[in-house]
Design a protein around this motif. Structure first.
Motif, PDB file in Angstrom:
ATOM      1  N   ARG A 199       0.825  -1.209   0.000  1.00 50.87           N
ATOM      2  CA  ARG A 199       0.000   0.000   0.000  1.00 50.87           C
ATOM      3  C   ARG A 199       0.859   1.259   0.000  1.00 50.87           C
ATOM      4  NH1 ARG A 199      -5.451  -0.620   1.021  1.00 50.87           N
ATOM      5  NH2 ARG A 199      -6.064  -2.776   1.469  1.00 50.87           N
ATOM      6  N   ARG A 217      -3.349   3.147   0.579  1.00 49.40           N
ATOM      7  CA  ARG A 217      -4.051   2.871  -0.671  1.00 49.40           C
ATOM      8  C   ARG A 217      -3.417   1.662  -1.339  1.00 49.40           C
ATOM      9  NH1 ARG A 217      -4.632   2.953  -5.981  1.00 49.40           N
ATOM     10  NH2 ARG A 217      -6.409   4.041  -6.947  1.00 49.40           N
ATOM     11  N   ASP A 221      -4.214  -4.879  -7.523  1.00 51.15           N
ATOM     12  CA  ASP A 221      -5.550  -5.376  -7.213  1.00 51.15           C
ATOM     13  C   ASP A 221      -5.662  -5.667  -5.724  1.00 51.15           C
ATOM     14  OD1 ASP A 221      -6.206  -5.271  -9.899  1.00 51.15           O
ATOM     15  OD2 ASP A 221      -5.483  -7.324 -10.260  1.00 51.15           O
ATOM     16  N   LYS A 223      -8.706  -5.378  -2.113  1.00 46.37           N
ATOM     17  CA  LYS A 223      -9.706  -4.590  -1.401  1.00 46.37           C
ATOM     18  C   LYS A 223      -9.374  -4.642   0.091  1.00 46.37           C
ATOM     19  CE  LYS A 223     -13.567  -5.122  -4.639  1.00 46.37           C
ATOM     20  NZ  LYS A 223     -14.966  -5.563  -4.794  1.00 46.37           N
ATOM     21  N   LYS A 225      -9.883  -0.536  -1.121  1.00 41.59           N
ATOM     22  CA  LYS A 225      -9.000   0.377  -1.845  1.00 41.59           C
ATOM     23  C   LYS A 225      -8.180   1.209  -0.869  1.00 41.59           C
ATOM     24  CE  LYS A 225      -9.064   3.958  -5.449  1.00 41.59           C
ATOM     25  NZ  LYS A 225      -9.942   4.759  -6.348  1.00 41.59           N
ATOM     26  N   TYR A 226      -8.844   1.724   0.162  1.00 43.25           N
ATOM     27  CA  TYR A 226      -8.169   2.467   1.218  1.00 43.25           C
ATOM     28  C   TYR A 226      -8.394   1.755   2.550  1.00 43.25           C
ATOM     29  CZ  TYR A 226      -7.024   6.555  -1.633  1.00 43.25           C
ATOM     30  OH  TYR A 226      -6.486   7.393  -2.593  1.00 43.25           O
TER      31      TYR A 226
END
Length: 607
Positions: A199, A217, A221, A223, A225-226
């Motif tokens: 991230r 973030r 790919d 999840k 996203k954040y």
């Protein structure tokens, strides 16, 4: 260190605020107060006042407000306890010995801050390493310069389960878990792991610029996203605003603060020259965050994404704000094209357009009208009725009486201008509605006051039996007030007063045409009609007086609620006071709506 309220109150009482502020800012005597150019923002005309009697300073330009302790923490960046010690020395007071439990908590927080600073440094190093190549390419592709990356302390969390723990092993696993950097699986037998992996890392800082949490973030790919740090002893997501520490000084210079949805939007705006940008942390703005923003700007600009989700988020912020909205506490809005955020617009060369919009944002009422009217099919009478009801609910949620009245009037005008009569007919009706001898058309409560005065002119005995209540009605100045005073005076001077005598009295006072009822202008109360049984007419007239009096009493109670909500921002029990007063406001508004409905029924009963 835990300091008792009694000690702090004594310290404030012994401290002459003007002497503290006068060491930093040139003060001029202004009556019982002092004035100066504000030390918190640039200005040429003094709007900063210091009141020694009340022990606080206030700037009418930027909203800065506080006592001697806050002045030292804000202007010099002193920790709270250091500011207290300095003031105590000047006042000849001894600071109490530290509470062992509080000292333990402070030491714990201090050690957690060391952990967070070490983690921030490590993430920055990882961004510079070979492992951070993909993230560096992403930032380059987004147009984020090396200078901006350094200013915001951007970093990279590598795709590994235990690298951070290895790097910060001197702090121990327990501290890393408590700081929210290491996650512990609920399933037994599984090892703790680095919370942030693969991230781009955004350090989140408190108002003094200290790292208290992170937002990451995903790169590639995956999840979510954040991903934000969990709540910790240092971090409360609902009470923290991203970039608030850097944006506050800039906002005092520009006299505005811009709220966007995410960290990348903040960074893009900052790099484009808009240093006053901040963002909530993945949720709708909370009441506490709104209070923080209002201390900087009386109308923060919400610049959310132009898609449906972004506009819904803006509307959720509006609904949260409504109980505390007042002339000095509102919101403004910039409407972006659908599907675009500030970063998209800047990268496509739209900085100039943004600058124009920030200079002239949409007002709160305009945004609410556009949003709500855009949700309906204007061809459907049912949808229009729902819109009218929704607008009434939104206006009714405002705590401040003056704002509530003005927003209600604005929404009614917009509704009729859009869906009602044609302009020619509107102009005709508005001209006809103008009360004789008055400049403006009677609206809202004044129509009911006029109705009551018409009824009292027909049944003057009620004036004598309800004189105190009638005299206490808030009518203001002008024709209606003169009319009421004449009725009350006449009722006591002439016990045999009747309708014909009232007409003569009003004629002598040049108010004779005021008491002439217009069948299409005035409401259809039973006491307007000669065919109505006098007992029923008097009963309805007294009921209308009672309803108006109670409605005005509710307005006073709502004003107290508004004041309490305004003070809640500085209360230690902010959420408790906010929830309690918001519930009280809701009950008062429900009763006010019920009274309004009863009054309308009375006005329609004989129509």
């Amino acid at each position: 260190m835990s300091l008792s309220p009694a000690f702090l109150d004594e310290l404030r009482m012994r401290t002459t605020l003007s002497s503290v502020i006068g060491k930093h800012t040139k003060l001029q005597k202004a009556g019982r107060e002092w004035k100066a150019c504000c030390p918190f923002h640039k200005e040429k005309t003094p709007s900063f006042t210091v009141n020694d009697e009340k022990g606080f300073y206030h700037c009418f330009g930027c909203g800065a407000h506080g006592d001697a302790i806050r002045f030292l923490t804000e202007t010099r960046g002193l920790p709270f306890i250091d500011a207290v010690k300095e003031l105590a020395d000047g006042a000849g007071m001894q600071v109490p010995a530290p509470d062992p439990r509080m000292r333990e908590r402070q030491e714990k927080s201090a050690s957690l801050r060391d952990v967070m600073e070490a983690a921030a440094t490590w993430y920055i190093d990882q961004l510079k390493s070979p492992a951070g190549a993909e993230t560096r390419a992403y930032l380059e592709q987004r147009g984020i310069s090396a200078e901006t990356q350094q200013a915001f302390g951007l970093g990279y969390a590598p795709d590994a389960r235990g690298k951070l723990e290895d790097a910060l092993k001197e702090f121990g696993r327990d501290k890393l878990v408590e700081a929210g950097l290491i996650a512990v699986p609920e399933e037994t037998g599984r090892s703790p792991y680095d919370r942030f992996r693969s991230r781009l890392m955004f350090p989140i800082r408190d108002q003094r610029g200290r790292v208290i949490a992170f937002s990451g973030r995903i790169i590639g790919d995956g999840k979510p996203k954040y991903l934000n740090s969990p709540d910790t002893p240092l971090f409360d997501k609902g009470r923290t605003i991203y970039n608030f520490d850097r944006a506050s000084p800039a906002a005092r210079d520009t006299k505005r603060i811009i709220v966007v949805e995410g960290q990348m939007d903040v960074i893009a705006l900052d790099q484009a020259g808009f240093k006053e940008a901040v963002a909530p942390l993945g949720t709708a703005l909370t009441e506490h965050q709104l209070a923080m923003l209002w201390r900087i700007d009386e109308a923060p600009i919400l610049c959310f994404d132009g898609d449906s989700a972004g506009q819904k988020a803006a509307m959720r912020a509006v609904e949260r704000a409504m109980p505390a909205v007042q002339p000095e506490r509102s919101l403004a809005f910039v409407h972006l094209p659908p599907g675009q955020d500030p970063d998209d617009i800047i990268r496509s060369g739209g900085t100039g357009d943004l600058r124009k919009q920030f200079a002239d944002p949409l007002s709160l009422d305009t945004f609410m009208w556009h949003y709500e009217s855009g949700q309906i099919d204007a061809r459907s009478p049912t949808a229009r009725a729902k819109l009218k009801r929704r607008l009434n609910e939104l206006a009714g949620a405002i705590g401040d009486p003056a704002m509530r009245e003005e927003f209600g009037r604005e929404f009614r005008d917009r509704f009729w201008d859009t869906f009602g009569w044609k302009k020619k007919e509107v102009d005709f009706v508005r001209d006809a509605l103008a009360a004789t001898g008055a400049r403006n058309a009677l609206q809202g409560l004044d129509l009911y006051i006029r109705a009551i005065l018409l009824g009292l002119s027909r049944y003057p005995a009620v004036v004598q039996s309800r004189a105190d209540q009638i005299q206490s009605l808030h009518i203001g100045e002008g024709l209606l007030s003169r009319w009421r005073d004449l009725l009350v005076t006449a009722a006591f001077e002439r016990p045999d007063l009747d309708e014909d005598m009232i007409e003569t009295i009003l004629a002598d006072a040049e108010l004779e045409s005021a008491e002439k009822r217009h069948s299409w202008r005035d409401l259809g109360f039973s006491f307007f009609y000669r065919k109505t049984d006098p007992d029923i007419a008097v009963r309805d007239l007294e009921a209308a007086i009672d309803t108006i009096a109670r409605s005005q009493e509710l307005d006073e109670n709502l004003e107290h609620v508004r004041a309490n909500l305004e003070q809640a921002a500085d209360s230690e029990d902010f959420e408790g006071v906010w929830n309690r007063e918001s519930e009280r406001r809701k009950r008062l508004m429900e009763e006010k709506q019920r009274l309004h409905d009863e009054l309308e029924l009375l006005g329609e009963a004989a129509a």
